[in-house]
Design a protein around this motif. Structure first.
Motif, PDB file in Angstrom:
ATOM      1  N   ALA A  57     -25.988  18.366   0.325  1.00  0.00           N
ATOM      2  CA  ALA A  57     -26.752  19.731   0.298  1.00  0.00           C
ATOM      3  C   ALA A  57     -25.190  20.629   0.439  1.00  0.00           C
ATOM      4  O   ALA A  57     -24.963  20.625   1.621  1.00  0.00           O
ATOM      5  CB  ALA A  57     -28.109  20.051   0.734  1.00  0.00           C
ATOM      6  N   GLY A  58     -24.834  21.017  -0.818  1.00  0.00           N
ATOM      7  CA  GLY A  58     -23.813  22.837  -0.006  1.00  0.00           C
ATOM      8  C   GLY A  58     -22.619  21.660  -0.782  1.00  0.00           C
ATOM      9  O   GLY A  58     -21.601  22.725  -0.021  1.00  0.00           O
ATOM     10  N   GLY A  59     -22.534  20.669  -0.531  1.00  0.00           N
ATOM     11  CA  GLY A  59     -20.712  20.207  -0.697  1.00  0.00           C
ATOM     12  C   GLY A  59     -19.620  20.525  -1.413  1.00  0.00           C
ATOM     13  O   GLY A  59     -18.758  20.687  -1.045  1.00  0.00           O
ATOM     14  N   ASP A  60     -20.463  21.093  -2.350  1.00  0.00           N
ATOM     15  CA  ASP A  60     -19.018  21.903  -3.091  1.00  0.00           C
ATOM     16  C   ASP A  60     -19.062  23.087  -3.158  1.00  0.00           C
ATOM     17  O   ASP A  60     -17.696  23.353  -2.684  1.00  0.00           O
ATOM     18  CB  ASP A  60     -19.657  21.736  -4.841  1.00  0.00           C
ATOM     19  CG  ASP A  60     -18.809  21.966  -6.115  1.00  0.00           C
ATOM     20  OD1 ASP A  60     -17.446  21.513  -6.079  1.00  0.00           O
ATOM     21  OD2 ASP A  60     -19.137  23.109  -6.460  1.00  0.00           O
ATOM     22  N   ALA A  61     -20.035  23.995  -2.567  1.00  0.00           N
ATOM     23  CA  ALA A  61     -20.051  24.924  -2.034  1.00  0.00           C
ATOM     24  C   ALA A  61     -18.542  25.218  -0.884  1.00  0.00           C
ATOM     25  O   ALA A  61     -17.589  25.886  -0.173  1.00  0.00           O
ATOM     26  CB  ALA A  61     -20.726  25.894  -2.140  1.00  0.00           C
ATOM     27  N   ALA A  62     -19.104  24.309   0.610  1.00  0.00           N
ATOM     28  CA  ALA A  62     -18.341  23.590   1.491  1.00  0.00           C
ATOM     29  C   ALA A  62     -16.384  23.211   0.811  1.00  0.00           C
ATOM     30  O   ALA A  62     -15.579  24.134   1.206  1.00  0.00           O
ATOM     31  CB  ALA A  62     -18.596  22.572   2.409  1.00  0.00           C
ATOM     32  N   ARG A  63     -16.286  22.820   0.195  1.00  0.00           N
ATOM     33  CA  ARG A  63     -14.965  22.104   0.119  1.00  0.00           C
ATOM     34  C   ARG A  63     -13.862  23.308  -0.948  1.00  0.00           C
ATOM     35  O   ARG A  63     -13.323  23.431  -1.101  1.00  0.00           O
ATOM     36  CB  ARG A  63     -14.993  20.943  -1.446  1.00  0.00           C
ATOM     37  CG  ARG A  63     -15.841  19.754  -0.684  1.00  0.00           C
ATOM     38  CD  ARG A  63     -16.076  18.435  -1.394  1.00  0.00           C
ATOM     39  NE  ARG A  63     -16.851  17.263  -1.241  1.00  0.00           N
ATOM     40  CZ  ARG A  63     -17.270  17.150  -0.825  1.00  0.00           C
ATOM     41  NH1 ARG A  63     -18.498  17.633  -1.242  1.00  0.00           N
ATOM     42  NH2 ARG A  63     -17.760  15.825  -0.045  1.00  0.00           N
ATOM     43  N   GLN A  64     -15.320  24.164  -2.701  1.00  0.00           N
ATOM     44  CA  GLN A  64     -14.112  24.709  -2.759  1.00  0.00           C
ATOM     45  C   GLN A  64     -13.659  26.347  -1.432  1.00  0.00           C
ATOM     46  O   GLN A  64     -13.099  27.140  -1.841  1.00  0.00           O
ATOM     47  CB  GLN A  64     -15.430  25.825  -3.372  1.00  0.00           C
ATOM     48  CG  GLN A  64     -15.577  24.700  -5.092  1.00  0.00           C
ATOM     49  CD  GLN A  64     -14.479  24.729  -5.458  1.00  0.00           C
ATOM     50  OE1 GLN A  64     -13.577  25.399  -5.760  1.00  0.00           O
ATOM     51  NE2 GLN A  64     -14.658  24.050  -6.328  1.00  0.00           N
ATOM     52  N   THR A  65     -14.393  27.071  -0.767  1.00  0.00           N
ATOM     53  CA  THR A  65     -14.129  27.590   0.217  1.00  0.00           C
ATOM     54  C   THR A  65     -13.446  26.938   1.405  1.00  0.00           C
ATOM     55  O   THR A  65     -12.553  27.559   1.749  1.00  0.00           O
ATOM     56  CB  THR A  65     -15.713  27.204   1.675  1.00  0.00           C
ATOM     57  OG1 THR A  65     -16.779  28.504   0.425  1.00  0.00           O
ATOM     58  CG2 THR A  65     -15.448  29.247   3.061  1.00  0.00           C
ATOM     59  N   LEU A  66     -13.485  25.395   1.617  1.00  0.00           N
ATOM     60  CA  LEU A  66     -12.673  24.708   1.952  1.00  0.00           C
ATOM     61  C   LEU A  66     -10.529  25.226   1.715  1.00  0.00           C
ATOM     62  O   LEU A  66      -9.853  25.829   2.601  1.00  0.00           O
ATOM     63  CB  LEU A  66     -12.748  23.305   2.494  1.00  0.00           C
ATOM     64  CG  LEU A  66     -13.330  23.242   3.436  1.00  0.00           C
ATOM     65  CD1 LEU A  66     -14.186  21.856   3.353  1.00  0.00           C
ATOM     66  CD2 LEU A  66     -13.061  23.361   5.129  1.00  0.00           C
ATOM     67  N   VAL A  67     -10.975  25.112   0.590  1.00  0.00           N
ATOM     68  CA  VAL A  67      -9.705  24.818   0.106  1.00  0.00           C
ATOM     69  C   VAL A  67      -9.501  26.253  -0.243  1.00  0.00           C
ATOM     70  O   VAL A  67      -7.998  26.580   0.168  1.00  0.00           O
ATOM     71  CB  VAL A  67      -9.579  23.946  -1.816  1.00  0.00           C
ATOM     72  CG1 VAL A  67      -9.011  23.804  -2.175  1.00  0.00           C
ATOM     73  CG2 VAL A  67     -10.436  22.868  -0.966  1.00  0.00           C
ATOM     74  N   TYR A  68     -10.226  27.325  -0.601  1.00  0.00           N
ATOM     75  CA  TYR A  68      -9.348  28.725  -0.560  1.00  0.00           C
ATOM     76  C   TYR A  68      -9.053  28.726   0.777  1.00  0.00           C
ATOM     77  O   TYR A  68      -8.022  30.057   0.301  1.00  0.00           O
ATOM     78  CB  TYR A  68     -10.752  29.372  -1.950  1.00  0.00           C
ATOM     79  CG  TYR A  68     -10.039  31.298  -1.494  1.00  0.00           C
ATOM     80  CD1 TYR A  68      -9.815  31.406  -2.799  1.00  0.00           C
ATOM     81  CD2 TYR A  68     -10.996  31.591  -0.838  1.00  0.00           C
ATOM     82  CE1 TYR A  68      -9.515  32.350  -2.789  1.00  0.00           C
ATOM     83  CE2 TYR A  68     -10.892  32.891  -0.613  1.00  0.00           C
ATOM     84  CZ  TYR A  68     -10.145  33.447  -1.786  1.00  0.00           C
ATOM     85  OH  TYR A  68     -10.550  34.982  -2.016  1.00  0.00           O
ATOM     86  N   VAL A  69     -10.135  29.151   1.293  1.00  0.00           N
ATOM     87  CA  VAL A  69      -9.264  29.767   2.794  1.00  0.00           C
ATOM     88  C   VAL A  69      -7.778  28.635   3.463  1.00  0.00           C
ATOM     89  O   VAL A  69      -6.797  29.759   4.053  1.00  0.00           O
ATOM     90  CB  VAL A  69     -10.806  29.689   4.434  1.00  0.00           C
ATOM     91  CG1 VAL A  69     -10.025  30.087   5.040  1.00  0.00           C
ATOM     92  CG2 VAL A  69     -11.353  30.156   3.559  1.00  0.00           C
ATOM     93  N   LEU A  70      -8.184  28.120   3.085  1.00  0.00           N
ATOM     94  CA  LEU A  70      -6.748  27.325   3.818  1.00  0.00           C
ATOM     95  C   LEU A  70      -5.449  27.858   2.841  1.00  0.00           C
ATOM     96  O   LEU A  70      -4.819  27.352   3.627  1.00  0.00           O
ATOM     97  CB  LEU A  70      -6.402  25.350   3.265  1.00  0.00           C
ATOM     98  CG  LEU A  70      -5.235  24.919   3.868  1.00  0.00           C
ATOM     99  CD1 LEU A  70      -5.284  24.698   4.976  1.00  0.00           C
ATOM    100  CD2 LEU A  70      -6.098  23.170   3.548  1.00  0.00           C
ATOM    101  N   ASP A  71      -6.018  27.349   1.392  1.00  0.00           N
ATOM    102  CA  ASP A  71      -5.249  28.209   0.577  1.00  0.00           C
ATOM    103  C   ASP A  71      -4.593  30.217   1.192  1.00  0.00           C
ATOM    104  O   ASP A  71      -3.031  30.341   1.061  1.00  0.00           O
ATOM    105  CB  ASP A  71      -5.605  28.228  -0.964  1.00  0.00           C
ATOM    106  CG  ASP A  71      -4.777  29.491  -1.786  1.00  0.00           C
ATOM    107  OD1 ASP A  71      -4.322  30.180  -2.087  1.00  0.00           O
ATOM    108  OD2 ASP A  71      -3.735  28.321  -2.981  1.00  0.00           O
ATOM    109  N   ARG A  72      -5.373  30.727   1.569  1.00  0.00           N
ATOM    110  CA  ARG A  72      -4.787  31.996   1.108  1.00  0.00           C
ATOM    111  C   ARG A  72      -4.401  32.183   2.849  1.00  0.00           C
ATOM    112  O   ARG A  72      -3.536  32.409   3.186  1.00  0.00           O
ATOM    113  CB  ARG A  72      -5.963  32.820   1.479  1.00  0.00           C
ATOM    114  CG  ARG A  72      -6.280  33.563   0.575  1.00  0.00           C
ATOM    115  CD  ARG A  72      -6.297  32.135  -1.284  1.00  0.00           C
ATOM    116  NE  ARG A  72      -6.559  33.067  -2.396  1.00  0.00           N
ATOM    117  CZ  ARG A  72      -6.579  32.989  -3.440  1.00  0.00           C
ATOM    118  NH1 ARG A  72      -6.285  31.505  -3.225  1.00  0.00           N
ATOM    119  NH2 ARG A  72      -6.025  33.293  -4.682  1.00  0.00           N
ATOM    120  N   THR A  73      -4.532  31.438   3.621  1.00  0.00           N
ATOM    121  CA  THR A  73      -3.618  31.299   5.646  1.00  0.00           C
ATOM    122  C   THR A  73      -2.563  30.554   5.451  1.00  0.00           C
ATOM    123  O   THR A  73      -1.984  31.353   5.568  1.00  0.00           O
ATOM    124  CB  THR A  73      -5.452  30.487   6.518  1.00  0.00           C
ATOM    125  OG1 THR A  73      -6.208  30.618   6.548  1.00  0.00           O
ATOM    126  CG2 THR A  73      -3.989  30.188   7.621  1.00  0.00           C
TER     127      THR A  73
END
Length: 896
Positions: free
Chosen positions: A679-695
């Motif tokens: 549950a919530g795995g896709d939201a976590a993956r999208q957020t992980l990639v987005y935050v890592l990209d911006r950082t």
């Protein structure tokens, strides 16, 4: 293998040069290929390093700072241009070539000027690639197709044009003036090429005989007592000066004295420059060999006597000492004065000795016929540009230094007795008349018009001070004096970044020259960095054996580690201490980013597609927290960049990636990443990639290589930039502002931290999961929703994690964290009896140490005789022991 797999470790040696070539081959260093090529330009002209130089930490600091600014503005949408180039370095290069010739058994005099210049150009061509290659190694994203050299055809034409214009305005002239003379180099040198070293010398006190009186009549009658550190210059004295209000000597004003040994008559004059309280209160005045005396001599119309030849031997003006080397003459003259009863005493004296930066010999102040530039009109424009705010100096405290220099200018000696450099465009006719022109043909035309016939002309043998061509650098590199497209598009430049030690020698002259020739400021901001010292704050030198070679550092730890250390360890205008331990730690930071990215990529399915900004509606509490924090860090970094606080911006990005994204958010995501259907795995993956990209974008100006390499492995949306170097700088997203959610998650992490500390205090096996009761008050629903995160990060047993009121009277540890109370049943964590025994033993040991400390402090022999610092340390130690006793007693009581 997944399409998102990343190698286990980061190989910087195999990555850095490959990426640099890729960036350059794609033209991403050029403003025409920026994200917005028609956007507002951002321009920096590199402080040109010596063409034959070797990279040192000062170079590394200015290159990383300027590259950081250029990369940031490039990502922020500006058409960023960093103009590279090198300086011909007149004295430094000539010395190198002369050394080569000596090794070959010849000299510049033997081969002549034309052949020597051929040798110098060959030397330049051979060594140019060295320093440029080292700048590239640091990641310098310069537009190399626009590289300039201070003696290339275009810049040489600019130098001649500037000289001719200034001469025709009456600002350049020839004159006799006192200069810094290098006897070994046989040339005048600039103030920046003179280094002052504190050395132990001698202050020689002697009698200046009063004409017509007898020495036996004593001071103030028979003689005037005077002191000097350079007795040989007595032979060039043309006056003795006293203060007009000095009762000891005022009756002698207007009388004459006799120069010791040579018995030349000189006047006693009065001048308020004389400090009555310093030394004897009387000064010998030597206008030919002291800059202050030269000015006094001008005020009083004194004769200027030069007693030295250009090789520092004494000339005929020195009488019986003619032909002697200056220091040998000093000793002989003093001995002769002693024999004549003219000496009083010698005393040790600490003084600042001027030495040539190249070679180390003692500089001799010498009056010489040179070319000078009257900078007063330009200085007034330069002062106004800063006072009105058109130019800002960072940090602001150097503004006063700038004002002081420009308000106290002397004529600038612009001629040098060298062969390598821009030859002065002046030709002499048969009668010595000067013709200043753009070329010999133009000079011949001027001479023909003057004499009415063709005559033979001889060009001035001197070259211009290197700083003259450097002063034209911001606009000559863009094509001036021609009206080029680059000059119209990219001038004025934006920032001039350099060391505070050349604020006057280079920065002020660029400002003055820019205003004079372009009627505009050359840049709007001057950013000054400090010196790079060793970890103990000492200047790096071979003497201390503390030089940290940047090439060696990059070989061992990677370029990013060196760059990040320099950038986060420095602040505007302040010196920084550099240590290998810091560099090693920042190498570990690159590894941390690599491992975090490897984890993110390793948890992406092959069919993963980035959907852009995560939508707030489908986010869990940790997602909302990390996106909120990303917004804050992005805004802070952008604000700090605008304020030139680059080090703090880097530290904030570092803390966010390591301390929040990697240590908290990634760990909080793990329960949702267990299996593709969690549950919530896709939201976590999208957020992980987005935050890592911006950082990675935030960190790219600091550490370009590892961030680009990782960014290339991340999945991106269609239409994204092909490389991080030209990707957009991140901006805060209003829909991700979630202060309430962020505060709730931070309360959760505070509870997790308290449980971790308790586990450590009670020596709980790290792998053991324990029970817990949590009374979360108003946060209970949020904490219940994050049970999996709590259990994972605090190593709790999910089956024994309860929410509600904590038990009373049961053996355990009670933790109060804000409004949350946590109870940890100790029986479920440890062997109670074994732990009680351990605590009892530790308590007994602590009691014994307390008793010993109290006895020591009760001893008057210790308290009264020991240094105050030692006594205070003993008291602090006792207080710490008592606090430890209280903690141990509390832990023991908690066990029942």
């Amino acid at each position: 293998m997944s399409r998102f797999d990343l190698p286990k470790t980061y190989d910087f040696a195999a990555t850095e040069q490959r990426l640099y070539r890729w960036w350059e081959e794609n033209g991403w260093f050029k403003p025409e290929n920026s994200r917005q090529p028609d956007g507002k330009p951002f321009v920096i002209a590199i402080p040109p390093p010596n063409v034959t130089g070797v990279l040192h930490q000062g170079h590394a600091l200015f290159v990383t700072l300027e590259d950081l600014m250029t990369r940031y503005h490039r990502m922020a949408g500006r058409a960023a241009l960093w103009v590279p180039g090198t300086d011909h370095a007149g004295i430094a290069t000539q010395l190198q070539v002369e050394r080569k010739l000596r090794n070959e058994g010849t000299s510049r005099e033997a081969i002549g000027r034309e052949r020597f210049l051929e040798e110098a150009w060959a030397w330049k061509d051979k060594h140019h690639g060295g320093i440029v290659g080292q700048l590239r190694r640091l990641g310098a994203s310069c537009d190399w197709e626009r590289e300039r050299f201070t003696m290339d055809a275009g810049l040489s034409r600019a130098v001649i044009e500037a000289f001719v214009r200034l001469y025709r305005m009456g600002l350049i002239y020839q004159g006799e003036y006192i200069v810094n003379w290098s006897p070994g180099l046989q040339t005048a040198v600039s103030d920046v090429e003179v280094e002052y070293s504190e050395e132990q010398g001698i202050l020689y006190h002697f009698k200046y005989p009063v004409a017509g009186a007898r020495l036996e009549e004593g001071p103030g009658v028979g003689y005037i007592p005077v002191a000097t550190t350079r007795p040989e210059t007595i032979l060039g004295d043309t006056a003795v000066a006293v203060h007009p209000d000095d009762e000891r000597y005022r009756h002698l004003i207007g009388k004459t004295c006799l120069v010791p040994i040579v018995n030349r008559t000189i006047p006693v004059i009065h001048d308020t420059y004389v400090d009555m309280s310093f030394g004897t209160g009387a000064l010998k005045i030597t206008p030919g060999h002291d800059p202050n005396d030269f000015e006094i001599g001008r005020r009083h119309g004194l004769q200027v006597i030069t007693i030295m030849n250009r090789d520092a031997t004494l000339n005929d003006q020195a009488g019986p000492y003619a032909g002697m080397e200056r220091f040998a003459a000093r000793n002989k003259l003093w001995a002769d004065m002693a024999a004549a009863g003219l000496t009083l005493k010698e005393e040790p004296y600490t003084m600042q000795v001027p030495r040539a930066q190249r070679g180390g010999e003692i500089i001799e102040p010498l009056v010489s016929r040179q070319w000078f530039l009257n900078t007063d009109p330009m200085a007034q424009m330069g002062l106004a540009a800063v006072r009105t705010g058109r130019i800002t100096i960072v940090p602001d405290r150097f503004t006063k230094v700038y004002y002081h220099w420009l308000e106290n200018l002397r004529p600038w000696c612009i001629s040098r007795q060298l062969w390598w450099g821009h030859r002065i465009p002046a030709w002499y006719g048969p009668d010595g008349r000067v013709f200043v022109a753009h070329s010999e043909a133009e000079a011949q035309a001027l001479a023909h018009a003057h004499y009415g016939q063709a005559v033979s002309l001889a060009q001035d043998a001197d070259v211009l001070d290197t700083w003259f061509s450097s002063g034209l650098w911001p606009f000559s590199t863009l094509g001036w004096p021609d009206d080029t497209a680059d000059l119209r598009r990219y001038y004025p430049t934006d920032v001039l970044e350099t060391g505070y030690d050349i604020l006057f020698f280079w920065v002020a002259r660029m400002i003055m020259m820019g205003l004079m020739f372009t009627n505009d400021i050359p840049f709007h901001t001057v950013y000054l960095h400090g010196l790079v010292r060793d970890e103990q704050g000492r200047k790096m030198s071979k003497t201390y054996n503390n030089v940290i070679d940047p090439i060696e550092v990059m070989d061992n730890y990677g370029t990013d580690a060196l760059r990040f250390t320099l950038l986060t360890g420095s602040t505007p205008g302040n010196d920084m201490n550099l240590s290998i331990d810091r560099i090693r730690a920042n190498r570990n930071f690159a590894n941390k980013i690599w491992n975090a990215t490897r984890f993110v990529l390793g948890n992406l399915p092959d069919d993963f597609q980035v959907r852009g900004r995560p939508e707030a509606s489908g986010l869990d509490l940790p997602d909302r927290w990390v996106l909120h924090r990303l917004n804050q860090v992005t805004a802070d970094c952008t604000r700090l960049f605008a304020a030139y606080q680059f080090g703090e911006a880097g530290r904030q990005a570092y803390d966010f990636l390591w301390g929040e994204f990697a240590d908290w958010y990634i760990e909080a995501c793990k329960p949702r990443l267990q299996g593709s259907t969690a549950a919530g795995g896709d939201a976590a993956r999208q957020t992980l990639v987005y935050v890592l990209d911006r950082t990675l974008r935030l960190l790219h100006p600091f550490i370009p290589f590892v961030t680009e390499e990782l960014w290339q492995h991340l999945p991106h949306e269609a239409g994204e930039a092909p490389a991080l170097i030209v990707a957009a700088w991140p901006e805060p997203q209003p829909e991700h502002d979630a202060p309430a959610a962020a505060a709730a998650f931070e309360r959760l992490t505070a509870v997790i931290g308290a449980i971790r500390n308790a586990r450590s205090e009670y020596n709980v096996d790290p792998g053991r999961r324990i029970a817990a009761v949590i009374d979360a008050a108003g946060d209970e629903s949020a904490f219940r929703a994050q049970s999996a995160v709590l259990a994972t990060l605090a190593r709790l047993d999910p089956e024994q994690l309860r929410f509600g009121a904590v038990p009373v009277g049961e053996p355990g540890a009670t933790l109060v964290v804000g409004e949350t109370t946590v109870f940890l049943p100790l029986g479920a964590m440890i062997d109670l009896e074994a732990e009680r025994e351990r605590l009892r033993r530790q308590l007994v040991e602590t009691e014994g140490r307390i008793q010993g400390a109290e006895n020591r402090l009760a001893n008057p022999g210790f308290v009264d005789k020991a240094p105050a610092q030692v006594v205070e340390q003993a008291r602090q130690g006792l207080a710490e022991l008592k606090a430890q006793r209280e903690r141990l007693a509390g832990q023991l009581a908690a066990l029942g």
